[in-house]
Design an enzyme around this catalytic site. Sequence first.
Site, PDB file in Angstrom:
ATOM      1  N   ARG A  59       0.789  -1.233   0.000  1.00 25.55           N
ATOM      2  CA  ARG A  59       0.000   0.000   0.000  1.00 25.55           C
ATOM      3  C   ARG A  59       0.827   1.292   0.000  1.00 25.55           C
ATOM      4  NH1 ARG A  59      -5.177  -0.032   3.807  1.00 25.55           N
ATOM      5  NH2 ARG A  59      -3.623   0.148   5.462  1.00 25.55           N
ATOM      6  N   ASP A  60       2.142   1.184  -0.126  1.00 25.60           N
ATOM      7  CA  ASP A  60       2.950   2.402  -0.288  1.00 25.60           C
ATOM      8  C   ASP A  60       4.207   2.077  -1.099  1.00 25.60           C
ATOM      9  OD1 ASP A  60       3.654   5.051  -0.139  1.00 25.60           O
ATOM     10  OD2 ASP A  60       4.483   4.929   1.878  1.00 25.60           O
ATOM     11  N   VAL A  61       3.986   1.544  -2.296  1.00 24.96           N
ATOM     12  CA  VAL A  61       5.099   1.206  -3.184  1.00 24.96           C
ATOM     13  C   VAL A  61       5.656   2.497  -3.783  1.00 24.96           C
ATOM     14  CG1 VAL A  61       5.719   0.068  -5.356  1.00 24.96           C
ATOM     15  CG2 VAL A  61       4.227  -1.094  -3.705  1.00 24.96           C
ATOM     16  N   ASN A  78      11.233   2.884  -0.791  1.00 26.40           N
ATOM     17  CA  ASN A  78      10.909   1.720   0.039  1.00 26.40           C
ATOM     18  C   ASN A  78      11.544   0.431  -0.477  1.00 26.40           C
ATOM     19  OD1 ASN A  78       9.521   2.999   2.051  1.00 26.40           O
ATOM     20  ND2 ASN A  78       7.517   2.774   1.080  1.00 26.40           N
ATOM     21  N   THR A 103       1.527   7.083  -1.562  1.00 25.81           N
ATOM     22  CA  THR A 103       2.164   8.351  -1.881  1.00 25.81           C
ATOM     23  C   THR A 103       1.529   8.883  -3.156  1.00 25.81           C
ATOM     24  OG1 THR A 103       4.228   7.631  -0.845  1.00 25.81           O
ATOM     25  CG2 THR A 103       4.386   9.428  -2.451  1.00 25.81           C
TER      26      THR A 103
END
Length: 238
Positions: free
Chosen positions: A94-96, A100, A141
Amino acid sequence: IEGPVVKYEADVLKYLDKGIRGSVPNYIHSGHLGGKDYLIMELLGGEDMSKLRNRLRKNVHHTPSTIPFLIAVHCTKEILRLLRQLHSCGFVHRDVKPSNFVREKHDSNRFRMIDFGVTRRYKDKDGRLIAKREKAEFRGTTFYASINSHNLEDLSPRDDLWSMFYVFLDIVCGCLPWSEAARMNEKESVRILKQEYIAEPNKIILWIQQFRNDLEFRSEQRKSSCLKLLAHLTQLQY
């Protein structure tokens, strides 16, 4: 690291370290001390994909904002490899985003995945799909979040893959069609632009061609591959 999500992230990392060890930083210890939760994990020796991208943009003899096409492909394949393993454990990231994904060592071609503060199960521990919620919060993001996140829908592996594609597009071109709107935090403008480009995939090809006038993206095979990937992502369901 510290903050309200530390205990949750520690629990997720501890679980993943057992299931896909070598794809995430090794879990060392976690607990509560002095009124705060803490997490100790392996310190990876290399730079994250964002720093690698920015360094290469300055150093390569291409246009100022782009890097060699095959390096962009390698980075994307590494993201795909790691997401496949995460999804196999029943989680969606949920935040690729580039920051990261971190190189194991300073000279390593292999990456590991980090930051599980908003990671969520999409399958239960028995492997059954968890029912899609009627409404969810925006997660991710703005640059890389999927349309479904903008629409406040529950996220699943397809949304990590959309984010992966946006990362690829960013690395290949040096920017995204909605970069300026994202920098201004104009989420609705970003959502509209993403919807436009998804509805007309050839616009994405034209966007890439604006920045890739070299031989690396002239082949019809590579254009066709991008269109096939987009068609595949578009038909994915929750």
